[in-house]
Design a protein around this motif. Structure first.
Motif, short mmCIF file in Angstrom:
data_model
loop_
_atom_site.label_atom_id
_atom_site.label_comp_id
_atom_site.label_asym_id
_atom_site.label_seq_id
_atom_site.Cartn_x
_atom_site.Cartn_y
_atom_site.Cartn_z
N THR A 27 0.87 -1.17 0.00
CA THR A 27 0.00 0.00 0.00
C THR A 27 0.90 1.22 0.00
N LEU A 28 0.60 2.15 -0.86
CA LEU A 28 1.42 3.36 -0.99
C LEU A 28 0.62 4.59 -0.58
N ARG A 29 1.30 5.51 0.07
CA ARG A 29 0.75 6.84 0.38
C ARG A 29 1.55 7.83 -0.48
N LEU A 30 0.88 8.46 -1.42
CA LEU A 30 1.57 9.34 -2.36
C LEU A 30 1.10 10.78 -2.21
N ALA A 31 2.04 11.68 -2.14
CA ALA A 31 1.72 13.10 -2.16
C ALA A 31 1.67 13.54 -3.62
N LEU A 32 0.49 13.83 -4.10
CA LEU A 32 0.29 14.26 -5.48
C LEU A 32 -0.33 15.65 -5.46
N ASP A 33 0.44 16.60 -5.92
CA ASP A 33 0.01 17.99 -5.92
C ASP A 33 -0.41 18.41 -4.51
N ASP A 34 -1.67 18.73 -4.32
CA ASP A 34 -2.12 19.23 -3.02
C ASP A 34 -2.89 18.19 -2.21
N ARG A 35 -2.72 16.91 -2.55
CA ARG A 35 -3.46 15.87 -1.82
C ARG A 35 -2.59 14.64 -1.63
N THR A 36 -3.04 13.77 -0.73
CA THR A 36 -2.39 12.50 -0.51
C THR A 36 -3.31 11.39 -1.01
N VAL A 37 -2.75 10.48 -1.76
CA VAL A 37 -3.51 9.37 -2.31
C VAL A 37 -2.99 8.08 -1.68
N VAL A 38 -3.90 7.23 -1.24
CA VAL A 38 -3.54 5.91 -0.73
C VAL A 38 -4.03 4.90 -1.76
N CYS A 39 -3.12 4.04 -2.21
CA CYS A 39 -3.49 3.08 -3.25
C CYS A 39 -2.62 1.84 -3.13
N THR A 40 -3.01 0.81 -3.85
CA THR A 40 -2.18 -0.39 -3.91
C THR A 40 -1.03 -0.13 -4.88
N GLY A 41 0.00 -0.93 -4.77
CA GLY A 41 1.11 -0.83 -5.70
C GLY A 41 0.66 -1.06 -7.13
N TYR A 42 -0.27 -1.99 -7.29
CA TYR A 42 -0.79 -2.29 -8.62
C TYR A 42 -1.51 -1.08 -9.21
N ASP A 43 -2.39 -0.46 -8.42
CA ASP A 43 -3.11 0.71 -8.92
C ASP A 43 -2.16 1.87 -9.22
N TYR A 44 -1.17 2.07 -8.37
CA TYR A 44 -0.17 3.11 -8.62
C TYR A 44 0.54 2.86 -9.95
N LEU A 45 0.97 1.62 -10.15
CA LEU A 45 1.69 1.29 -11.38
C LEU A 45 0.81 1.49 -12.61
N MET A 46 -0.39 0.93 -12.58
CA MET A 46 -1.24 0.93 -13.77
C MET A 46 -1.96 2.25 -14.04
N GLN A 47 -2.27 2.99 -12.99
CA GLN A 47 -3.07 4.20 -13.18
C GLN A 47 -2.26 5.49 -13.10
N TYR A 48 -1.02 5.41 -12.62
CA TYR A 48 -0.23 6.63 -12.49
C TYR A 48 1.16 6.50 -13.12
N ALA A 49 1.95 5.57 -12.64
CA ALA A 49 3.36 5.50 -13.05
C ALA A 49 3.53 5.17 -14.54
N ILE A 50 2.92 4.10 -14.98
CA ILE A 50 3.06 3.69 -16.38
C ILE A 50 2.47 4.73 -17.34
N PRO A 51 1.24 5.22 -17.10
CA PRO A 51 0.73 6.25 -18.02
C PRO A 51 1.61 7.51 -18.07
N ASN A 52 2.13 7.95 -16.94
CA ASN A 52 2.99 9.14 -16.94
C ASN A 52 4.30 8.88 -17.65
N PHE A 53 4.88 7.72 -17.44
CA PHE A 53 6.12 7.35 -18.12
C PHE A 53 5.91 7.36 -19.63
N TYR A 54 4.88 6.66 -20.10
CA TYR A 54 4.66 6.57 -21.54
C TYR A 54 4.17 7.88 -22.15
N PHE A 55 3.53 8.73 -21.37
CA PHE A 55 3.17 10.05 -21.89
C PHE A 55 4.44 10.81 -22.28
N SER A 56 5.43 10.79 -21.42
CA SER A 56 6.68 11.51 -21.71
C SER A 56 7.47 10.86 -22.84
#
Length: 164
Positions: free
Chosen positions: A110-139
């Motif tokens: 379980t990850l606690r992430l500071a994103l902009d002005d909020r904190t998001v709690v999510c599973t590692g899987y959700d972080y990877l699939m919904q945040y990390a991978i899309p941001n990586f491939y966007f760039s």
């Protein structure tokens, strides 16, 4: 689920390859490298150099976080093609240096992430699939589009990189 490391490394190698084609294009066409390095898709978007920084940081941070470590940044300059190659290589070293068994267990964390002005709690899987991978491939995709839009002869296989 298997580790995201091989896919990230493959795409970083492809990113290195498309940048090298961009630099070769500048040399072959007597074009100032700043023409590509400072290029943007749109005026409000970040330039090529920043897209490389973001891709490197998203890849390295994703693997670090999924390994139970803090977010990391790939330090160094992002001013020349040489700087960009060095940053991509540094990101690969960071990614490949983390124990694969740690990364492989990311679904249970379980990850606690500071994103902009909020904190998001999510599973590692959700972080990877919904945040990390899309941001990586966007760039990575944006870098490809910038170079292609400037006339660098790139195709789908350049974006995909070497297979196996």
């Amino acid at each position: 689920m298997r580790s995201p490391v091989p896919g990230l490394v493959r795409s970083l190698k492809a990113l290195d390859g498309i940048l090298r084609k961009g630099e070769d294009f500048c040399l072959a066409n007597s074009l100032d490298t700043r023409e590509l390095l400072d290029a943007r898709v749109a005026p409000t978007m970040k330039p090529l150099t920043h897209q490389i920084r973001l891709a490197c940081d998203h890849a390295a941070t994703a693997v670090a976080r999924l390994s139970g470590r803090d977010a990391v940044t790939v330090d160094g300059a992002y001013e020349t093609f040489g700087d960009l190659y060095a940053s991509i290589a540094a990101a690969q070293v960071i990614i490949e240096s983390l124990p694969t068994e740690d990364v492989g267990a990311f679904e249970q964390c379980t990850l606690r992430l500071a994103l902009d002005d909020r904190t998001v709690v999510c599973t590692g899987y959700d972080y990877l699939m919904q945040y990390a991978i899309p941001n990586f491939y966007f760039s990575v995709t944006t870098a490809y589009i910038i170079l292609r839009g400037k006339g660098v002869p790139l195709g789908k296989n350049d974006f995909l990189g070497p297979w196996a």
